[in-house]
Every structure is written in C-alpha cells, then in structure tokens.
Design a protein around this motif. Structure first.
Motif, PDB file in Angstrom:
ATOM      1  N   SER A 181     -22.301  15.455 -31.203  1.00 34.01           N
ATOM      2  CA  SER A 181     -21.390  15.999 -30.192  1.00 34.01           C
ATOM      3  C   SER A 181     -21.475  17.520 -30.139  1.00 34.01           C
ATOM      4  CB  SER A 181     -19.945  15.568 -30.501  1.00 34.01           C
ATOM      5  OG  SER A 181     -19.807  14.180 -30.461  1.00 34.01           O
ATOM      6  N   VAL A 182     -21.464  18.147 -31.316  1.00 31.09           N
ATOM      7  CA  VAL A 182     -21.490  19.609 -31.384  1.00 31.09           C
ATOM      8  C   VAL A 182     -22.834  20.149 -30.910  1.00 31.09           C
ATOM      9  CG1 VAL A 182     -21.426  21.558 -32.972  1.00 31.09           C
ATOM     10  CG2 VAL A 182     -19.720  19.765 -33.167  1.00 31.09           C
ATOM     11  N   LEU A 183     -23.916  19.458 -31.255  1.00 28.91           N
ATOM     12  CA  LEU A 183     -25.243  19.900 -30.792  1.00 28.91           C
ATOM     13  C   LEU A 183     -25.366  19.785 -29.278  1.00 28.91           C
ATOM     14  CD1 LEU A 183     -27.675  18.441 -33.499  1.00 28.91           C
ATOM     15  CD2 LEU A 183     -27.066  20.837 -33.109  1.00 28.91           C
ATOM     16  N   SER A 184     -24.805  18.729 -28.701  1.00 26.10           N
ATOM     17  CA  SER A 184     -24.852  18.590 -27.239  1.00 26.10           C
ATOM     18  C   SER A 184     -24.067  19.701 -26.572  1.00 26.10           C
ATOM     19  CB  SER A 184     -24.319  17.219 -26.818  1.00 26.10           C
ATOM     20  OG  SER A 184     -22.931  17.097 -27.056  1.00 26.10           O
ATOM     21  N   VAL A 185     -22.926  20.061 -27.175  1.00 27.90           N
ATOM     22  CA  VAL A 185     -22.133  21.176 -26.656  1.00 27.90           C
ATOM     23  C   VAL A 185     -22.932  22.473 -26.742  1.00 27.90           C
ATOM     24  CG1 VAL A 185     -20.085  22.609 -27.054  1.00 27.90           C
ATOM     25  CG2 VAL A 185     -19.902  20.126 -27.154  1.00 27.90           C
ATOM     26  N   GLY A 186     -23.569  22.716 -27.892  1.00 30.33           N
ATOM     27  CA  GLY A 186     -24.364  23.931 -28.066  1.00 30.33           C
ATOM     28  C   GLY A 186     -25.500  24.031 -27.073  1.00 30.33           C
ATOM     29  N   ILE A 251     -17.950  24.729 -15.474  1.00 28.80           N
ATOM     30  CA  ILE A 251     -18.832  23.606 -15.184  1.00 28.80           C
ATOM     31  C   ILE A 251     -19.499  23.087 -16.450  1.00 28.80           C
ATOM     32  CG2 ILE A 251     -20.832  22.852 -13.838  1.00 28.80           C
ATOM     33  CD1 ILE A 251     -18.364  23.529 -12.189  1.00 28.80           C
ATOM     34  N   CYS A 252     -19.709  23.963 -17.411  1.00 35.02           N
ATOM     35  CA  CYS A 252     -20.326  23.557 -18.676  1.00 35.02           C
ATOM     36  C   CYS A 252     -19.447  22.550 -19.421  1.00 35.02           C
ATOM     37  CB  CYS A 252     -20.581  24.786 -19.544  1.00 35.02           C
ATOM     38  SG  CYS A 252     -21.353  24.420 -21.133  1.00 35.02           S
ATOM     39  N   VAL A 253     -18.153  22.855 -19.576  1.00 41.74           N
ATOM     40  CA  VAL A 253     -17.224  21.927 -20.234  1.00 41.74           C
ATOM     41  C   VAL A 253     -17.067  20.666 -19.399  1.00 41.74           C
ATOM     42  CG1 VAL A 253     -14.795  21.581 -20.866  1.00 41.74           C
ATOM     43  CG2 VAL A 253     -15.975  23.675 -21.539  1.00 41.74           C
ATOM     44  N   PHE A 254     -17.063  20.837 -18.075  1.00 41.41           N
ATOM     45  CA  PHE A 254     -16.980  19.694 -17.171  1.00 41.41           C
ATOM     46  C   PHE A 254     -18.139  18.732 -17.445  1.00 41.41           C
ATOM     47  CE2 PHE A 254     -18.079  17.595 -13.171  1.00 41.41           C
ATOM     48  CZ  PHE A 254     -16.855  17.055 -12.788  1.00 41.41           C
ATOM     49  N   ALA A 255     -19.344  19.276 -17.583  1.00 43.33           N
ATOM     50  CA  ALA A 255     -20.521  18.447 -17.861  1.00 43.33           C
ATOM     51  C   ALA A 255     -20.415  17.770 -19.222  1.00 43.33           C
ATOM     52  CB  ALA A 255     -21.786  19.307 -17.792  1.00 43.33           C
ATOM     53  N   GLN A 256     -19.921  18.511 -20.230  1.00 46.41           N
ATOM     54  CA  GLN A 256     -19.742  17.929 -21.557  1.00 46.41           C
ATOM     55  C   GLN A 256     -18.787  16.741 -21.513  1.00 46.41           C
ATOM     56  OE1 GLN A 256     -18.335  21.040 -24.160  1.00 46.41           O
ATOM     57  NE2 GLN A 256     -19.777  22.513 -23.309  1.00 46.41           N
ATOM     58  N   THR A 259     -19.957  13.578 -19.595  1.00 45.44           N
ATOM     59  CA  THR A 259     -20.937  12.828 -20.392  1.00 45.44           C
ATOM     60  C   THR A 259     -20.250  11.718 -21.182  1.00 45.44           C
ATOM     61  OG1 THR A 259     -22.360  14.776 -20.600  1.00 45.44           O
ATOM     62  CG2 THR A 259     -22.684  13.013 -22.203  1.00 45.44           C
ATOM     63  N   PHE A 260     -19.072  12.023 -21.748  1.00 46.61           N
ATOM     64  CA  PHE A 260     -18.306  11.020 -22.485  1.00 46.61           C
ATOM     65  C   PHE A 260     -17.522  10.109 -21.547  1.00 46.61           C
ATOM     66  CE2 PHE A 260     -18.558  14.524 -25.675  1.00 46.61           C
ATOM     67  CZ  PHE A 260     -19.222  13.834 -26.673  1.00 46.61           C
ATOM     68  N   LEU A 261     -16.880  10.693 -20.534  1.00 49.16           N
ATOM     69  CA  LEU A 261     -15.987   9.935 -19.657  1.00 49.16           C
ATOM     70  C   LEU A 261     -16.721   8.943 -18.764  1.00 49.16           C
ATOM     71  CD1 LEU A 261     -13.584  12.842 -18.611  1.00 49.16           C
ATOM     72  CD2 LEU A 261     -13.132  11.011 -20.263  1.00 49.16           C
ATOM     73  N   ALA A 262     -18.029   9.134 -18.603  1.00 55.98           N
ATOM     74  CA  ALA A 262     -18.813   8.192 -17.794  1.00 55.98           C
ATOM     75  C   ALA A 262     -18.728   6.777 -18.368  1.00 55.98           C
ATOM     76  CB  ALA A 262     -20.273   8.647 -17.739  1.00 55.98           C
ATOM     77  N   GLN A 265     -16.063   5.208 -16.666  1.00 56.81           N
ATOM     78  CA  GLN A 265     -16.245   5.254 -15.210  1.00 56.81           C
ATOM     79  C   GLN A 265     -15.211   6.150 -14.523  1.00 56.81           C
ATOM     80  OE1 GLN A 265     -16.183   1.030 -14.229  1.00 56.81           O
ATOM     81  NE2 GLN A 265     -18.407   0.922 -14.376  1.00 56.81           N
ATOM     82  N   VAL A 266     -14.816   7.216 -15.209  1.00 53.96           N
ATOM     83  CA  VAL A 266     -13.911   8.192 -14.606  1.00 53.96           C
ATOM     84  C   VAL A 266     -14.659   8.942 -13.503  1.00 53.96           C
ATOM     85  CG1 VAL A 266     -12.580  10.310 -14.999  1.00 53.96           C
ATOM     86  CG2 VAL A 266     -12.558   8.471 -16.704  1.00 53.96           C
ATOM     87  N   LYS A 267     -14.062   9.032 -12.327  1.00 53.46           N
ATOM     88  CA  LYS A 267     -14.717   9.699 -11.206  1.00 53.46           C
ATOM     89  C   LYS A 267     -14.737  11.211 -11.422  1.00 53.46           C
ATOM     90  CE  LYS A 267     -13.456   6.168  -7.816  1.00 53.46           C
ATOM     91  NZ  LYS A 267     -12.724   5.884  -6.546  1.00 53.46           N
ATOM     92  N   PRO A 268     -15.902  11.835 -11.320  1.00 53.99           N
ATOM     93  CA  PRO A 268     -16.000  13.282 -11.545  1.00 53.99           C
ATOM     94  C   PRO A 268     -15.070  14.097 -10.662  1.00 53.99           C
ATOM     95  CG  PRO A 268     -18.181  12.308 -11.525  1.00 53.99           C
ATOM     96  CD  PRO A 268     -17.238  11.224 -11.099  1.00 53.99           C
ATOM     97  N   LEU A 269     -14.914  13.722  -9.400  1.00 54.39           N
ATOM     98  CA  LEU A 269     -14.045  14.479  -8.488  1.00 54.39           C
ATOM     99  C   LEU A 269     -12.574  14.384  -8.909  1.00 54.39           C
ATOM    100  CD1 LEU A 269     -15.577  13.824  -4.950  1.00 54.39           C
ATOM    101  CD2 LEU A 269     -15.685  15.900  -6.337  1.00 54.39           C
ATOM    102  N   ALA A 270     -12.174  13.226  -9.413  1.00 57.17           N
ATOM    103  CA  ALA A 270     -10.791  13.066  -9.895  1.00 57.17           C
ATOM    104  C   ALA A 270     -10.545  13.960 -11.103  1.00 57.17           C
ATOM    105  CB  ALA A 270     -10.522  11.606 -10.243  1.00 57.17           C
TER     106      ALA A 270
END
Length: 295
Positions: A181-186, A251-256, A259-262, A265-270
């Motif tokens: 998790s930490v490496l993906s964040v980095g 957007i960086c934290v949003f992408a992180q 990645t988990f919330l997918a 099936q959480v909608k990105p726009l929501a």
C-alpha cells in the motif's frame, strides 16, 4: 468512455514525448517526488498502515455506536482508523469490510482524511510554523469529515463486519499489505510530482512560483501543492488554501483511493463529489477561524 480513453491516450503520448525530450530533468523530478514522499509521507503512513490492519481485528465492538447515531452506519472502528492513519487507509479499510456499494459510498463521505501526524508534524511544524495556524488546519480538517458525513447521511442503518479472529499470521499479512500500500502511494506521489513539474515547465517563469500555480499543483498532488502554497503566501492564505487541499487530497490521493474502492464498485464521480464538499466545508471553517485567530 470512448472520449475518456482518447483523452487518456493523448495525455500519455504528451507526457511520454515531454519525458523523452528531457529524460534527465524528469527522472530527477520523479526522484524528487520520491524524496518528498520519503520525508513527509512515509513516516506518517507506514506505521499506521501496519497497525490499522491489526487494529480492526482487536477493536472492541462498542455497545453504543456514535457512527450509527451520526451517520446511520455502525463503523466506529473504521472511522477511528481512517482518522488516525490518513490517506488512503480509510479507502483500504472500506474495501476490506463487508459492506455493499451504497454503504461503501456513504463511508467515503467521512472515512477519508489526512494523517494527523502529517497535519501536525509536516504541515503545521515544518511549513506553517504557527501553532494557531496548525490548530485551525487540524480542527477544520477533522470537523469537515464529521459534517460531510452528516451531509450524506442515510436514514437506513447498516452494520459492518470488520472483526475477524486474530492469529499470528495476520501480523505478517498486515506488514506485507502495508508495504504494498505504501509503495503504491509512493509511486503515485512521485508520478504526480513529475507531472506537476511538466505542467509548471510550460508556464511563464513569472507565474511558476505564484500561489495560484502552487494551489493548482496541489489539486494534482497534495503534498507538493501544500509545500508550494506555504512557501509563497502569507500564513492566513496558506492556512485556508492548505485546508482545502488537505481535505480534497488532490487527484493523486483520488487515484490511490479509487484503486481500493473499485473493489466495492464505488463510482468515481460520487467519490469526487464527496471530496469536493468535504474540502469546501474545511475551507469555510478554516477561513472563519483564521479570521478570528490569525488576524
């Protein structure tokens, strides 16, 4: 979706072209992003990433659920872990819970915050260098998670299941999960740091160190933007703008998080809508408190 794929492809070709034109510059930029992550994010994230995975297994089931009263969902352990550990541990815990998509989306409204260690030690002590400004940022940030959760509260009540039987294998699994998790964040922090430098390289030099550009960089990558805003603006302005950036996450934290919330099936726009309302709430609170305490 078709147009999105086209846009992403064009962006990839653009970034690849710029990178290949000046590889030494942007390789150094990527390394600088890793350095920022290692000095400012890693110490605040890794210990809590390990402990959070274990905490949800030991956390006692409360007889009285504050989250159930406030948000309509019994998720006190998840809320506390997300507050203590910061991005993107809240999203990771949501993905590992027993909830369905609708409940996972609701949880995103209040289980998404920056680490208090990062808020106090990095933003407050190193950058703002003001006890009053630090208190404003921390209070506004924590209050925004609470008020944002109330804003999206549902009437129906839901029970989550995060408590599994503990065994010693969990310790090794928790460390392994935390490392990945930490490496993906980095990696994402360094990537978006580099992208920020690419964007900045196309701006006129007289604007490259302005507070507007710093804030714009923060919308892309939070840590870089917070540093830029604090270095080129007064304490009042930096406090208010940092409150927005820290609660939005960039957007960086949003992408992180996505990645988990997918997995749920959480909608990105929501999720994006919830982060924008949380950031707006934090900004209003910090503006009012900064007016009272900093001027």
């Amino acid at each position: 979706m078709k147009y999105l794929k086209i846009i992403i492809t064009l962006l990839f070709l653009f970034v690849a072209g710029v990178f290949l034109h000046s590889p030494e510059i942007y390789m150094q930029s990527f390394f600088d992003g890793l350095t920022v992550w290692a000095h400012n994010v890693l110490p605040a994230l890794f210990p809590f990433a390990v402990l959070s995975a274990l905490a949800v297994k030991f956390f006692p089931k409360p007889r009285f659920s504050l989250c159930k009263k406030l948000f309509g969902v019994t998720a006190d352990d998840l809320y506390i872990v997300s507050l203590l550990c910061g991005y993107p541990i809240g999203a990771k815990c949501i993905a590992e819970s027993s909830c369905e998509r609708d409940t996972a989306t609701l949880l995103c409204s209040f289980c998404s915050s920056a680490s208090p260690v990062f808020l106090i030690a990095t933003v407050g002590t190193k950058l703002l260098q003001s006890a009053s400004a630090t208190a404003v940022v921390v209070f506004a940030h924590l209050a925004s998670t609470l008020l944002n959760g109330l804003l999206y509260r549902k009437k129906q009540q839901t029970q989550l299941f995060l408590h599994d039987c503990f065994n010693w294998k969990d310790v090794g699994d928790s460390v392994t999960s935390a490392v990945f998790s930490v490496l993906s964040v980095g990696g994402l922090v360094a990537l978006f740091f580099m992208l920020g430098d690419i964007v900045e390289s196309f701006l006129p030099q007289q604007f490259s160190h302005s507070v507007v550009v710093g804030f714009a960089l923060g919308l892309l990558e939070m840590t870089n933007g917070v540093i830029a805003v604090c270095n080129c603006s007064d304490t009042f302005t930096a406090t208010v703008l940092c409150s927005f950036l820290l609660s939005f996450g960039g957007i960086c934290v949003f992408a992180q998080s996505i990645t988990f919330l997918a997995k749920k099936q959480v909608k990105p726009l929501a999720y994006l809508k919830m982060k924008l309302t949380q950031a707006s709430i934090a900004t209003i609170i910090s503006f009012v408190l900064a007016k009272l305490l900093l001027r």
